[in-house]
Design an enzyme around this catalytic site. Structure first.
Site, short mmCIF file in Angstrom:
data_model
loop_
_atom_site.label_atom_id
_atom_site.label_comp_id
_atom_site.label_asym_id
_atom_site.label_seq_id
_atom_site.Cartn_x
_atom_site.Cartn_y
_atom_site.Cartn_z
N HIS A 50 13.00 32.48 29.08
CA HIS A 50 14.37 33.35 29.06
C HIS A 50 15.33 32.19 29.55
O HIS A 50 16.53 32.29 29.32
CB HIS A 50 14.36 34.59 29.87
CG HIS A 50 13.61 35.80 28.94
ND1 HIS A 50 13.97 36.02 27.82
CD2 HIS A 50 12.56 36.27 29.63
CE1 HIS A 50 13.14 37.18 27.61
NE2 HIS A 50 12.22 37.40 28.48
N HIS A 89 8.87 39.75 24.61
CA HIS A 89 10.47 39.57 24.63
C HIS A 89 10.89 38.24 23.83
O HIS A 89 10.03 37.41 23.76
CB HIS A 89 11.00 39.42 25.85
CG HIS A 89 10.59 40.88 26.93
ND1 HIS A 89 9.36 40.46 27.71
CD2 HIS A 89 11.17 41.92 27.23
CE1 HIS A 89 9.31 41.98 28.30
NE2 HIS A 89 10.41 42.42 27.94
#
Ligand code: Q9C
Ligand code: ZN
Length: 349
Positions: free
Chosen positions: A166, A204
């Site tokens: 991320h 994710h």
């Protein structure tokens, strides 16, 4: 396969993350990596190695993917926090204000809280006393694993923590600070691999990795993840993001709904592998999150422990030099078994 262990990872131990209006215990705990390491050792999956030190090349690569002002902020954050109030030693740094839309991000605020927000995108990623040293050592593990593959190993595993996918050029979030997988991919590129693929199988979307490579055609990024219309990180990871400029056609997002069962997940993995194979890369980096597990507390897919053996076998069938980089997976009791299953499935194939 060689396993690169971050011996400093314990020094990053967040206490709390913001969730629905209150602070709750962090999901991303040091015990996660302890379980993975113990299970890899129990099965004798490979030697556990230290990543070596910082060379000029490695330092330069870090400053190439992440901006100097972001790295300088991370390096000094804890000292600034302590300088504000010695009582801060007992507290984590969390952002509470962000530039959002229609604000300027080119002027670096001198206010510390304003800078924490400038460089972050959520309130779930605390900075602690050891975050910087742990993140740097984790990044080193990813680059060392890439170096092992460059030296002829079929595969290597970077047991990095904190996770990385991320984290982008100048932002942290999603428990990530430095993009370990991107650093592994860039290490392979710098050593002469003309084309490198990054396959992200974490639950994710790997927004940081996509952002780092979306304008490039030398690094293909493919991510299988929960549909961002309902799943974190929400604001990136949609199907129409195919890359920008020269990088157009070199990013693929494969979205699946919350509740996806193993059959459909593996059909999607086959599609992802076909895209990787068509790109004909010289090497592969896998962002290995096992938060696709049915028992994961923050995710919504339903893979079972035995499915991770199949994941490893499927990736092995690509026949590519492979750098595995550890990402998410929050069912702590099973995270070691699931991760070791992937590596064992890969090695057995
Ligand atoms: N209370 C990785 O798997 N928070 N990051 C979700 C849970 C963010 C996950 C809300 C999840 C980030 C590397
Ligand atoms: Zn994840």
């Amino acid at each position: 396969m060689q396993i690169f262990h971050n011996a400093l990872h314990h020094t990053h131990a967040g206490r709390q993350e913001m969730f629905r209006g209150k602070l709750v215990p962090c999901h991303e705990t040091p015990s996660r990596v302890d379980h993975v390491l113990a299970e890899c050792q129990r099965r004798g999956l490979g030697p556990v190695l230290a990543p070596g030190g910082w060379t000029a090349d490695r330092e330069q690569r870090l400053r190439h993917l992440h901006t100097p002002r972001y790295l300088d902020f991370l390096a000094g954050a804890w000292d600034e926090w302590m300088a504000q109030d010695p009582a801060n030693a007992a507290l984590d740094i969390l952002p509470s204000v962000w530039p959002g839309h229609a604000f300027r991000t080119d002027v670096l605020p001198s206010n510390f809280s304003a800078r924490v927000g400038l460089f972050s995108f959520d309130a779930g990623t605390p900075i602690t006393a050891g975050t910087w040293s742990a993140a740097r050592q984790g990044a080193l593990c990813a680059m060392a694993a890439a170096d092992a593959v460059l030296q002829g190993e079929r595969a290597a595993f970077a047991l990095s923590r904190p996770p990385g996918h991320h984290a982008g050029p100048d932002f942290f979030g999603g428990y990530c600070f430095l993009n370990n997988a991107a650093l592994a991919a860039q290490t392979l590129r710098d050593a002469g691999c003309a084309r490198v693929a990054v396959l992200d199988v974490d639950y994710h979307h790997g927004n940081g990795t996509q952002t780092l490579f979306e304008s490039r055609n030398d690094v293909l990024t493919v991510s299988i993840h929960g549909d961002p219309r309902t799943e974190y990180p929400f604001y990136l990871g949609h199907a129409d993001e195919r890359g920008c400029g020269e990088g157009e056609g070199f990013n693929l997002n494969l979205l699946l709904p919350r509740g996806t069962q193993p059959d459909r997940w593996f059909a999607t993995l086959e599609a992802a592998c076909q895209t990787v194979s068509d790109f004909a890369p010289n090497a592969l980096v896998v962002s290995l999150g096992v938060d696709t597990f049915e028992g994961d507390p923050i995710s919504g897919f339903h893979l079972r422990s035995s499915d991770y053996l199949r994941l490893g076998r499927t990736v092995a069938a690509l026949g590519l030099p492979t750098v595995w980089v550890f990402e998410g997976g929050y069912a702590v009791a099973e995270v070691g078994i699931n991760t070791a299953n992937v590596l064992e499935g890969f090695q057995a194939a």
